[in-house]
Scaffold this active site. Structure first.
Site, mmCIF file in Angstrom:
data_model
loop_
_atom_site.group_PDB
_atom_site.id
_atom_site.type_symbol
_atom_site.label_atom_id
_atom_site.label_comp_id
_atom_site.label_asym_id
_atom_site.label_seq_id
_atom_site.Cartn_x
_atom_site.Cartn_y
_atom_site.Cartn_z
ATOM 1 N N CYS A 1 -0.695 -7.996 5.886
ATOM 2 C CA CYS A 1 -1.759 -8.842 6.158
ATOM 3 C C CYS A 1 -0.264 -9.677 7.405
ATOM 4 O O CYS A 1 -1.707 -10.278 7.701
ATOM 5 C CB CYS A 1 -1.165 -9.757 4.941
ATOM 6 S SG CYS A 1 -1.798 -8.989 3.338
ATOM 7 N N HIS B 1 -2.145 -16.416 7.287
ATOM 8 C CA HIS B 1 -2.456 -16.020 6.584
ATOM 9 C C HIS B 1 -3.480 -16.176 5.239
ATOM 10 O O HIS B 1 -2.224 -17.387 4.752
ATOM 11 C CB HIS B 1 -1.595 -14.913 6.566
ATOM 12 C CG HIS B 1 -2.398 -13.633 5.157
ATOM 13 N ND1 HIS B 1 -3.441 -13.786 5.487
ATOM 14 C CD2 HIS B 1 -1.141 -13.321 3.896
ATOM 15 C CE1 HIS B 1 -3.583 -12.623 4.303
ATOM 16 N NE2 HIS B 1 -1.901 -12.533 3.341
ATOM 17 N N ASN C 1 -8.065 -13.286 0.137
ATOM 18 C CA ASN C 1 -7.476 -12.221 1.207
ATOM 19 C C ASN C 1 -7.550 -11.191 2.058
ATOM 20 O O ASN C 1 -8.170 -10.443 0.885
ATOM 21 C CB ASN C 1 -6.064 -12.611 -0.296
ATOM 22 C CG ASN C 1 -4.847 -12.045 0.897
ATOM 23 O OD1 ASN C 1 -5.261 -11.208 2.264
ATOM 24 N ND2 ASN C 1 -4.131 -11.535 0.461
#
Length: 330
Positions: free
Chosen positions: A124, A257, A287
């Protein structure tokens, strides 16, 4: 090529799969397997209301190529005017991770100028890592324009018997173009990793003689990840502010993020950034790992919130354990 002082973001583009998956659809899907969950349970823990899943046959490189085309169109550039491609992904087209997804994207774009193309794997945090690498190569004079892409098809590695992970992730891609500039653009970045935490967020399987050993699904220790993420994100943000000779007052937008609304809100609060200055797409995208920061950045640019001369703080944290931040002025 003369070594420029800066690299500057001149365009962005996004690509989302056609299959929009609401929480209601996820609840129904899990119920068929005897797993109980609810829209309220998902929202309260993550802030997620929906996500997108790629259809069978749609690869990470397909989404990455679509996003790249959009960015190139916005910049009014041909593929031959790009001389570097970096793709941040944890879900490459090929199980053995080669050839790189970047090389496949290069082919699908019809790009034949011999420009270097490679993948970056920092989960990520991957987009922040990739952006930093592209910036360094531009400043070194090795490239003039770089296509930097975050792209994922995480739905392929989700265990739909594990409600703690399968409801969190989605698929998508976004691309930006960095160009050599004498004007300040990417002003500073900071990257970190701590491998002692490699096992709290991972896909623990491995290949042996062409066969999968162990699990090929995402595994996450949610509480451990949450605690570590909030701690390192605020620290790396302050670090990069210092490197850029900036204060929080200089930041127009925080683009974090998009993992979990509670992590985002906790980080913003620790930094003293007002909630209305945080770009949020986690509710609609879930996500999307390495794609989440550029997807949020592109969303903010397209809806007019992020404008020319605005200064943006981006930051990410992911498996490895990796984390990083960067400050850029558009």
């Amino acid at each position: 090529m003369m070594n420029p002082q800066y690299s500057r973001l001149i365009a962005s583009g996004s690509a989302l799969p056609s299959h929009h998956v609401s929480n209601a659809e996820m609840v129904e899907r899990l119920a068929k397997q005897g797993i109980e969950t609810s829209d309220e349970w998902i929202r309260s823990r993550s802030g997620i209301e929906a996500r997108y899943f790629a259809d069978t046959g749609v690869l990470t490189s397909d989404l990455a190529t679509q996003a790249a085309h959009t960015a190139l169109t916005q910049a009014q550039l041909s593929v031959e005017q790009i001389d570097l491609i970096i793709v941040a992904t944890s879900t490459p087209d090929h199980m053995g991770s080669f050839p790189s997804t970047a090389c496949i994207v290069q082919h699908k774009l019809g790009m034949k100028n011999g420009a270097p193309a490679f993948d970056v794997q920092a989960v990520c945090s991957g987009f922040v890592y990739a952006l930093t690498v592209a910036d360094a190569l531009i400043k070194a004079g090795s490239a003039r324009r770089a296509l930097v892409i975050g792209a994922e098809t995480f739905s392929r590695i989700l265990d739909f018997s594990d409600r703690s992970t399968c409801v969190l992730f989605g698929d998508g891609a976004a691309a930006v173009i960095l160009e050599a500039s004498e004007r300040p653009g990417l002003r500073a970045s900071a990257l970190h990793a701590d491998g002692q935490h490699h096992d709290i967020l991972c896909v623990p399987g491995s290949l042996t003689k062409g066969q999968l050993n162990g699990s090929g699904f995402v595994y996450m220790e949610g509480q451990a990840v949450f605690k570590l993420a909030v701690d390192v994100l605020s620290k790396v943000a302050n670090e990069v502010l210092l490197k850029a000779s900036c204060t929080i007052a200089d930041i127009d937008w925080l683009v974090p993020h998009q993992a979990n609304i509670r992590i985002m809100e906790s980080t913003a609060k620790k930094l003293g950034i007002a909630p209305e200055k945080v770009i949020r797409t986690v509710a609609v995208h879930g996500n999307t790992s390495a794609a989440s920061i550029p997807l949020a950045l592109d969303a903010g640019r397209r809806d007019g919130r992020i404008q020319e001369d605005h200064t943006i703080l981006i930051e990410g944290v992911g498996g490895g354990f990796t984390w990083g931040a960067a400050i850029l002025t558009l």
